[in-house]
Design a protein around this motif. Structure first.
Motif, PDB file in Angstrom:
ATOM      1  N   LYS A 171       0.769  -1.143   0.123  1.00 51.50           N
ATOM      2  CA  LYS A 171       0.051   0.042   0.063  1.00 51.50           C
ATOM      3  C   LYS A 171       0.942   1.384  -0.139  1.00 51.50           C
ATOM      4  O   LYS A 171       0.829   2.189  -0.729  1.00 51.50           O
ATOM      5  CB  LYS A 171      -0.847   0.134   1.272  1.00 51.50           C
ATOM      6  N   SER A 172       1.796   1.380   1.111  1.00 53.93           N
ATOM      7  CA  SER A 172       2.478   2.517   1.026  1.00 53.93           C
ATOM      8  C   SER A 172       3.422   2.672  -0.044  1.00 53.93           C
ATOM      9  O   SER A 172       3.389   3.946  -0.778  1.00 53.93           O
ATOM     10  CB  SER A 172       3.475   2.388   2.420  1.00 53.93           C
ATOM     11  N   ALA A 173       3.941   1.519  -0.824  1.00 55.28           N
ATOM     12  CA  ALA A 173       4.787   1.490  -1.890  1.00 55.28           C
ATOM     13  C   ALA A 173       4.065   2.239  -3.033  1.00 55.28           C
ATOM     14  O   ALA A 173       4.673   3.072  -3.899  1.00 55.28           O
ATOM     15  CB  ALA A 173       5.392   0.333  -2.342  1.00 55.28           C
ATOM     16  N   LEU A 233      -4.532   9.917   4.045  1.00 54.78           N
ATOM     17  CA  LEU A 233      -4.673   9.507   5.593  1.00 54.78           C
ATOM     18  C   LEU A 233      -4.213   8.134   5.747  1.00 54.78           C
ATOM     19  O   LEU A 233      -4.647   7.074   5.404  1.00 54.78           O
ATOM     20  CB  LEU A 233      -6.221   9.356   5.799  1.00 54.78           C
ATOM     21  N   GLU A 234      -2.896   7.801   5.931  1.00 52.32           N
ATOM     22  CA  GLU A 234      -2.037   6.753   5.871  1.00 52.32           C
ATOM     23  C   GLU A 234      -2.216   6.014   7.323  1.00 52.32           C
ATOM     24  O   GLU A 234      -2.468   6.360   8.333  1.00 52.32           O
ATOM     25  CB  GLU A 234      -0.546   7.121   5.888  1.00 52.32           C
ATOM     26  N   GLU A 235      -2.650   4.628   7.228  1.00 58.92           N
ATOM     27  CA  GLU A 235      -3.183   3.989   8.274  1.00 58.92           C
ATOM     28  C   GLU A 235      -4.261   4.621   9.192  1.00 58.92           C
ATOM     29  O   GLU A 235      -4.033   4.762  10.360  1.00 58.92           O
ATOM     30  CB  GLU A 235      -1.578   3.496   9.387  1.00 58.92           C
ATOM     31  N   PHE A 236      -5.224   4.950   8.446  1.00 54.65           N
ATOM     32  CA  PHE A 236      -6.216   5.683   9.105  1.00 54.65           C
ATOM     33  C   PHE A 236      -6.986   5.140  10.426  1.00 54.65           C
ATOM     34  O   PHE A 236      -6.957   5.681  11.470  1.00 54.65           O
ATOM     35  CB  PHE A 236      -7.403   6.095   8.034  1.00 54.65           C
TER      36      PHE A 236
HETATM   37 MG   LIG Z   1       2.580   0.932   4.979  1.00 54.78          MG
END
Ligand SMILES: [Mg+2]
Ligand SMILES: Nc1ncnc2c1ncn2[C@@H]1O[C@H](COP(=O)(O)OP(=O)(O)O)[C@@H](O)[C@H]1O
Length: 419
Positions: A190-192, A280-283
């Motif tokens: 996801k983050s990548a 909203l990362e890791e919401f």
């Molecule tokens: Mg991540």
């Protein structure tokens, strides 16, 4: 086989000229025999494939039952030319009522491919009622694909989202009024994926990359020195600061909604009123951290978790007109984890990296059910995408490589704060 006479014998090309029997009458005889055996094996293979295809079509219901004097017979689509490949392919005549997509539908495609010993299928319309079916012997998404070091000049330009199984590159313009929801287990990519997305957007003068990131990797330090950094809150030291940022964004949204020009129903993005991408990362993690804070006494303010939920819900439901776009990341888009079912319904573009089958169905609907089992083991970077007016489909997202490359690109392209 007169053509063969002109072909330089293999032995010559490999330099092995002293093989007994390679030349002359005996050599020619051997070559002819080999040719005949090859042709026979091709015919044999083609017939076996036709038989397997017939059985497979009957097995998965791509057939018609015809009553004849002797009882019921099964008719299946006719196979004509078979090409050995690789990849092996063959032409098929569609029967009445059939469409090319019937061979690759989610419930039939994988079963047809597996019965034929392939990993997947690609169907190419040929002409009239004929299609060519290609048997793919490896997962077309197995290989990664890099992201060229490019940034868009405006939010109206498409950024690269990923590549489909038939090698189509899918793009999406952030100016299009859609919020993005991204789910996937830890380590699924996801983050990548967002590194690639944000790096492409960092330079556009009419895009502002803002938001909340408790991990501090997607936003934060990587953006130091850019115009975006002042609008980002990271880390878990001060959870209330995340609520303050989101409430400020809601206030800006309200201001914009009040100033929509007459005879228009949306804000037209410009460098003065940029598209605000609220990351909203890791919401769900942010909500958990906020809900774990001591609750204010009755009458002494609203709990931080509720403030965050309210702000995000307003951005999701009213933000599109005001050129606000939400990009939410979560391990699982469970209603309670993302601020309610209504919040979840606001994501027009949905992406699922590796998730258990029930999570896939939760975000993409019952149509995705047959895909669930395979996708539960997807490699990092392989995702299902729905939205963009297309059916739910499997894609591989681009990969920047090391985290350092993301930082370098944001630093290189990131729009600078005006002094
Ligand atoms: Mg991540
Ligand atoms: N598109 C991709 N192609 C290849 N490997 C990837 C890709 N995306 C992620 N990875 C690998 O998976 C690891 C975890 O990815 P990450 O984006 O941090 O996952 P998540 O945010 O979902 O927990 C990365 O460190 C990288 O090694």
């Amino acid at each position: 086989m007169p053509a063969l006479e002109h072909v330089q014998p293999l032995e010559h090309r490999s330099g092995r000229t002293n093989v007994p029997g390679a030349h002359g009458f005996l050599g020619r005889l051997r070559r002819r025999r080999a040719q005949r055996e090859h042709e026979a094996s091709v015919i044999c293979f083609a017939n076996a494939l036709r038989g397997m295809f017939r059985d497979a079509c009957a097995g998965i219901g791509l057939c018609q039952y015809v009553s004849v004097a002797a009882g019921i017979t099964v008719r299946t689509p006719r196979v004509a030319e078979v090409r050995l490949g690789p990849p092996t392919s063959f032409t098929v005549e569609l029967m009445a009522g059939q469409e090319p997509a019937d061979f690759t539908s989610k419930d039939r495609g994988p079963r047809l491919a597996h019965t034929l010993g392939a990993h997947g299928l690609r169907v190419e319309p040929v002409a009239g009622r004929w299609v060519r079916i290609h048997l793919l012997d490896a997962d077309p998404l197995r290989d990664g694909f890099g992201l060229p070091s490019l940034a868009v000049a405006t939010g109206a330009e498409s950024v690269i989202l990923g590549r489909t199984e038939d090698a189509t590159t899918l793009g999406h313009a952030i100016a299009d009024p859609a919020h993005l929801g991204v789910q996937g287990q830890n380590g699924s990519g996801k983050s990548a994926f967002c590194y690639g997305l944000l790096a492409q957007l960092a330079a556009a003068p009419d895009v502002l990359v803002t938001g909340s990131d408790i991990t501090g990797l997607l936003l934060g330090r990587a953006w130091d020195g850019t115009a975006h950094r002042a609008h980002q809150v990271v880390g878990t030291q001060d959870i209330a600061a995340h609520a303050v940022l989101l409430e400020d964004l809601v206030a800006e949204m309200d201001r914009r909604l009040e100033t929509i020009p007459p005879r228009r129903d949306t804000i037209r993005p410009s460098p003065a009123t940029p598209i605000v991408l609220v990351v909203l990362e890791e919401f769900p993690g942010l909500l958990r951290a906020a809900d774990a804070l001591p609750k204010p006494k009755r009458g002494e303010g609203i709990p931080v978790g509720d403030r965050i939920r309210t702000a995000v819900l307003r951005l999701l439901s009213e933000g599109r007109k005001a050129a606000f776009r939400v990009l939410m990341l979560a391990q699982r888009f469970e209603a309670t984890a993302v601020g309610g079912g209504y919040a979840r319904d606001q994501f027009a573009l949905r992406l699922s990296f590796r998730v258990p089958a029930d999570s896939l169905e939760m975000l993409h609907g019952a149509d995705a059910r047959p895909l669930g089992q395979e996708h539960a083991n997807a490699a990092p970077g392989v995702a299902y995408l729905s939205g963009l007016g297309r059916d739910c489909e499997r894609i591989r997202v681009p990969y920047l490589g090391e985290y350092g490359e993301y930082v370098d690109r944001v630093q290189r392209f990131g729009r600078r704060a005006e002094s």
